[in-house]
Design a protein around this motif. Structure first.
Motif, PDB file in Angstrom:
ATOM      1  N   GLY A  20       0.832  -1.089   0.062  1.00 33.54           N
ATOM      2  CA  GLY A  20       0.129   0.152   0.014  1.00 33.54           C
ATOM      3  C   GLY A  20       0.940   1.402   0.095  1.00 33.54           C
ATOM      4  N   ARG A  21       0.368   2.256  -0.279  1.00 32.79           N
ATOM      5  CA  ARG A  21       0.969   3.781  -0.178  1.00 32.79           C
ATOM      6  C   ARG A  21       0.892   4.119   1.409  1.00 32.79           C
ATOM      7  NH1 ARG A  21      -0.824   9.572  -2.760  1.00 32.79           N
ATOM      8  NH2 ARG A  21       0.644  10.724  -1.563  1.00 32.79           N
ATOM      9  N   VAL A  22       1.996   4.294   1.832  1.00 27.07           N
ATOM     10  CA  VAL A  22       1.964   4.270   3.406  1.00 27.07           C
ATOM     11  C   VAL A  22       2.247   5.866   3.572  1.00 27.07           C
ATOM     12  CG1 VAL A  22       2.572   3.588   5.621  1.00 27.07           C
ATOM     13  CG2 VAL A  22       2.871   2.009   3.787  1.00 27.07           C
ATOM     14  N   LEU A  23       1.226   6.530   4.234  1.00 25.08           N
ATOM     15  CA  LEU A  23       1.309   8.080   4.179  1.00 25.08           C
ATOM     16  C   LEU A  23       1.082   8.548   5.684  1.00 25.08           C
ATOM     17  CD1 LEU A  23       1.262  10.619   2.441  1.00 25.08           C
ATOM     18  CD2 LEU A  23      -1.021  10.281   1.775  1.00 25.08           C
ATOM     19  N   ASP A  24       1.922   9.254   6.107  1.00 25.18           N
ATOM     20  CA  ASP A  24       1.793   9.918   7.459  1.00 25.18           C
ATOM     21  C   ASP A  24       2.711  11.252   7.456  1.00 25.18           C
ATOM     22  OD1 ASP A  24       1.617  10.825  10.001  1.00 25.18           O
ATOM     23  OD2 ASP A  24       2.247   8.824  10.960  1.00 25.18           O
ATOM     24  N   PRO A  25       2.011  12.248   7.104  1.00 25.60           N
ATOM     25  CA  PRO A  25       2.814  13.736   7.228  1.00 25.60           C
ATOM     26  C   PRO A  25       3.379  14.060   8.465  1.00 25.60           C
ATOM     27  CG  PRO A  25       0.522  14.074   7.119  1.00 25.60           C
ATOM     28  CD  PRO A  25       0.710  12.526   6.916  1.00 25.60           C
ATOM     29  N   GLN A  26       3.230  13.297   9.652  1.00 29.00           N
ATOM     30  CA  GLN A  26       3.666  13.808  10.717  1.00 29.00           C
ATOM     31  C   GLN A  26       5.180  13.192  10.701  1.00 29.00           C
ATOM     32  OE1 GLN A  26       0.725  12.749  14.537  1.00 29.00           O
ATOM     33  NE2 GLN A  26       0.550  11.197  12.607  1.00 29.00           N
ATOM     34  N   VAL A  27       5.503  12.019  10.315  1.00 30.32           N
ATOM     35  CA  VAL A  27       6.921  11.690  10.142  1.00 30.32           C
ATOM     36  C   VAL A  27       7.467  11.500   8.693  1.00 30.32           C
ATOM     37  CG1 VAL A  27       6.702  10.107  12.362  1.00 30.32           C
ATOM     38  CG2 VAL A  27       5.769   9.241  10.152  1.00 30.32           C
ATOM     39  N   ASN A  28       6.956  12.420   7.900  1.00 34.03           N
ATOM     40  CA  ASN A  28       7.311  12.491   6.570  1.00 34.03           C
ATOM     41  C   ASN A  28       7.463  11.155   6.008  1.00 34.03           C
ATOM     42  OD1 ASN A  28       7.572  15.428   6.233  1.00 34.03           O
ATOM     43  ND2 ASN A  28       9.492  14.983   7.701  1.00 34.03           N
ATOM     44  N   LEU A  29       6.423  10.523   5.862  1.00 31.70           N
ATOM     45  CA  LEU A  29       6.296   9.058   5.479  1.00 31.70           C
ATOM     46  C   LEU A  29       5.379   9.039   4.247  1.00 31.70           C
ATOM     47  CD1 LEU A  29       7.124   6.067   5.506  1.00 31.70           C
ATOM     48  CD2 LEU A  29       5.235   5.845   7.118  1.00 31.70           C
ATOM     49  N   ASP A  30       5.985   8.691   3.129  1.00 31.36           N
ATOM     50  CA  ASP A  30       5.116   8.502   1.868  1.00 31.36           C
ATOM     51  C   ASP A  30       5.759   7.697   0.929  1.00 31.36           C
ATOM     52  OD1 ASP A  30       3.286   8.644  -0.365  1.00 31.36           O
ATOM     53  OD2 ASP A  30       3.527  10.874  -0.520  1.00 31.36           O
ATOM     54  N   LYS A  31       5.386   6.332   1.189  1.00 32.26           N
ATOM     55  CA  LYS A  31       5.983   5.392   0.302  1.00 32.26           C
ATOM     56  C   LYS A  31       5.084   4.117  -0.247  1.00 32.26           C
ATOM     57  CE  LYS A  31       9.566   3.157   3.280  1.00 32.26           C
ATOM     58  NZ  LYS A  31      10.777   2.935   3.548  1.00 32.26           N
ATOM     59  N   VAL A  32       5.245   3.432  -1.139  1.00 27.16           N
ATOM     60  CA  VAL A  32       4.663   2.294  -1.410  1.00 27.16           C
ATOM     61  C   VAL A  32       5.458   0.951  -0.914  1.00 27.16           C
ATOM     62  CG1 VAL A  32       3.835   0.719  -3.068  1.00 27.16           C
ATOM     63  CG2 VAL A  32       3.454   3.250  -3.385  1.00 27.16           C
ATOM     64  N   THR A  33       5.045   0.343  -0.055  1.00 28.45           N
ATOM     65  CA  THR A  33       5.760  -0.680   0.740  1.00 28.45           C
ATOM     66  C   THR A  33       4.599  -1.539   1.673  1.00 28.45           C
ATOM     67  OG1 THR A  33       7.627  -0.937   2.102  1.00 28.45           O
ATOM     68  CG2 THR A  33       6.241   0.828   2.887  1.00 28.45           C
ATOM     69  N   ASP A  34       5.374  -2.572   2.486  1.00 25.68           N
ATOM     70  CA  ASP A  34       4.483  -3.188   3.115  1.00 25.68           C
ATOM     71  C   ASP A  34       4.495  -2.894   4.617  1.00 25.68           C
ATOM     72  OD1 ASP A  34       4.410  -4.709   0.811  1.00 25.68           O
ATOM     73  OD2 ASP A  34       6.137  -6.216   1.617  1.00 25.68           O
ATOM     74  N   VAL A  35       3.411  -3.230   5.474  1.00 28.46           N
ATOM     75  CA  VAL A  35       3.624  -2.906   7.172  1.00 28.46           C
ATOM     76  C   VAL A  35       3.245  -4.131   7.787  1.00 28.46           C
ATOM     77  CG1 VAL A  35       2.596  -1.581   9.035  1.00 28.46           C
ATOM     78  CG2 VAL A  35       2.606  -0.618   6.513  1.00 28.46           C
ATOM     79  N   HIS A  36       4.391  -4.565   8.343  1.00 33.32           N
ATOM     80  CA  HIS A  36       3.989  -5.909   9.041  1.00 33.32           C
ATOM     81  C   HIS A  36       3.656  -5.614  10.677  1.00 33.32           C
ATOM     82  CE1 HIS A  36       6.012  -9.532  11.179  1.00 33.32           C
ATOM     83  NE2 HIS A  36       4.602  -9.548  11.248  1.00 33.32           N
ATOM     84  N   ILE A  37       2.325  -5.984  11.224  1.00 33.41           N
ATOM     85  CA  ILE A  37       1.902  -5.718  12.299  1.00 33.41           C
ATOM     86  C   ILE A  37       1.924  -7.219  12.925  1.00 33.41           C
ATOM     87  CG2 ILE A  37      -0.234  -5.093  13.516  1.00 33.41           C
ATOM     88  CD1 ILE A  37      -0.214  -3.695  10.370  1.00 33.41           C
ATOM     89  N   MET A  38       2.329  -6.787  14.238  1.00 38.73           N
ATOM     90  CA  MET A  38       2.543  -8.232  15.347  1.00 38.73           C
ATOM     91  C   MET A  38       2.087  -7.767  16.553  1.00 38.73           C
ATOM     92  SD  MET A  38       5.802 -10.605  15.856  1.00 38.73           S
ATOM     93  CE  MET A  38       6.475  -9.812  17.421  1.00 38.73           C
ATOM     94  N   ASN A  39       1.046  -8.349  17.146  1.00 38.25           N
ATOM     95  CA  ASN A  39       0.216  -8.054  18.357  1.00 38.25           C
ATOM     96  C   ASN A  39      -0.206  -6.688  18.501  1.00 38.25           C
ATOM     97  OD1 ASN A  39       0.296 -11.024  19.187  1.00 38.25           O
ATOM     98  ND2 ASN A  39       2.576 -10.560  19.814  1.00 38.25           N
TER      99      ASN A  39
END
Ligand SMILES: [Zn+2]
Length: 436
Positions: A20-39
């Motif tokens: 997905g396009r991971v977007l969070d202006p608070q941490v200057n994040l804007d890229k197409v990548t994966d997010v792994h979530i654990m617990n």
């Protein structure tokens, strides 16, 4: 967003949001990548080998992954009017609408005006995916006479104070409330209305109300209270938040106050951004709310205020009503409409797609600013942070269909409206909810 089959959140240990396009202006994040979530925590932001991944994978190609959205102005009706909405059904409507947190207003029956009432809301919503943050009453019984125990209620979990539905009637009480608010750090949220000016008006006072022969609520009914509140906020230095701003004049007053350094923030609602008093000509009682739909000129001013930061937040003012309270004559119908399941679609379709605000601005006004104003825990997309996320599908075409709402109520003016963009799902506390 067909919700013919309603879905439920599920607890997930290992989750991969893929591509997905991971977007969070608070941490200057804007890229197409994966997010792994654990617990329930973000373990990795970056490419993950899906073949060897043991857990659930959600394909997020062409989807947006953003910080969990907050609706800071909703009415959940519990306790007292569980026929209209409960904390549980409101939370389900919130999830379906893309929100991982809501703030509920205190005008329940009885009102949230003591610590035990605040704790009741917290207990009832414990374990739900959606965080429910109570806004407590400014005055006991919302009667406008005696201040509540604000400190005690803050300790119990209240994140703001409001007599919403009514203004804080006396300036002297507002003054003291703002002085306390300054100590506790949580804002006074005022519903700005001078009752002697709005009287028994049912719509905006202007050309259309005159033509229809209906009693009007003038813009100055709102503005005179905004002006008073700003002066009191300036005098005390206490944090003031103006609820559901609807007029050009209010925008001007708030903009000037912000320039002077007054501690004020403000919100508006989707309906003021896409409807005007012209809609009342339909006599559809779902066009009736307080403050009322205003004019084109007001709408333009609100959009500019969103763009220049005068208005900090978009909130729904989700106000569920029973069918019989709305299926009646315009003059006697209840004020208010629901919005948890339509706000995101309206914002994406009518503001973002039209270039009026950017996606980043939406994240500010629906995720970042509400948390700042109410002093909620920060929510950003970073490794080791809690995975509190909303996943958007910016390309999906769907139609608002009130018969499929998770909310118990149906009072929306947007039934049948075509939408482009909506919520694919939300994630919070290790629970995943997907719109099916
Ligand atoms: Zn209100």
């Amino acid at each position: 967003m067909s919700k013919a089959q309603q879905s439920y959140p599920v607890q997930i240990e290992q989750l991969l949001l893929q591509g997905g396009r991971v977007l969070d202006p608070q941490v200057n994040l804007d890229k197409v990548t994966d997010v792994h979530i654990m617990n329930g925590k973000i373990k990795k932001i970056g490419k993950v080998d899906a073949k060897s991944f043991k857990g659930q994978i959600v394909d997020c190609q062409d989807k947006l992954i953003i910080p969990g959205l907050v609706d800071m102005h909703v009415h959940l009706r519990e306790p007292g009017r569980e026929d209209k909405e409960t904390i549980e059904t409101g939370c389900r409507a919130a999830m379906a609408g893309g929100f991982t947190a809501v703030c509920c207003m205190p005008n329940t029956q009885p009102p949230i005006d003591s610590r035990s009432h605040v704790e009741f809301i917290k207990e009832r919503s414990e374990g739900f995916l959606v965080d429910v943050h109570p806004i407590a009453a400014v005055t006991k019984g919302l009667q406008g006479e005696e201040l509540t125990e604000m400190g005690d209620m803050t300790d119990g979990g209240a994140v703001g104070f409001s007599d919403d539905g009514w203004p804080v009637k006396q300036a002297s009480l507002l003054r003291r409330a703002l002085e306390y608010a300054k100590m506790f750090g949580h804002p006074i949220i005022d519903h700005c209305e001078e009752l002697s000016l709005s009287e028994d008006g049912v719509m905006h006072e202007g050309f259309v109300s005159t033509g229809l022969g209906m009693k009007g609520i003038p813009s100055i009914s709102e503005e005179i209270t905004v002006a008073r509140d700003l002066l009191v906020a300036e005098y005390t230095g206490g944090p003031l938040h103006i609820a559901h701003v609807s007029t050009k004049g209010s925008v001007r007053l708030i903009r000037e106050a912000k320039k002077r350094g007054v501690s004020v923030t403000a919100e508006t609602c989707p309906h003021y951004l896409v409807l005007t008093d012209e809609a009342v000509r339909s006599f559809n009682t779902n066009m009736k709310m307080k403050p009322p739909l205003r004019t084109d000129e007001d709408q333009q001013a609100l959009i500019e205020a969103l763009q220049d930061g005068t208005i900090d937040v978009i909130a729904s003012d989700h106000a569920p009503h029973a069918i019989e309270e709305k299926e009646t004559e315009y003059n006697t119908a209840a004020f208010g409409i629901i919005g948890l399941e339509t706000t995101l679609g309206i914002v994406m379709t009518h503001l973002i797609a039209k270039g009026l605000i950017t996606l980043e601005e939406m994240i500010q006004k629906m995720a970042v600013n509400p948390r700042k104003i109410l002093r909620l825990a920060e929510c950003s997309i970073q490794v080791n942070a809690s995975a509190n996320l909303t996943v958007l599908d910016p390309n999906i075409d769907w139609t608002i269909d009130k018969t499929t709402f998770y909310s118990k109520s149906r009072n929306t003016p947007f039934d049948g409206w075509p939408m482009k963009g909506g919520c694919l799902g939300v994630l919070n506390k290790g629970q995943l909810f997907l719109n099916c």
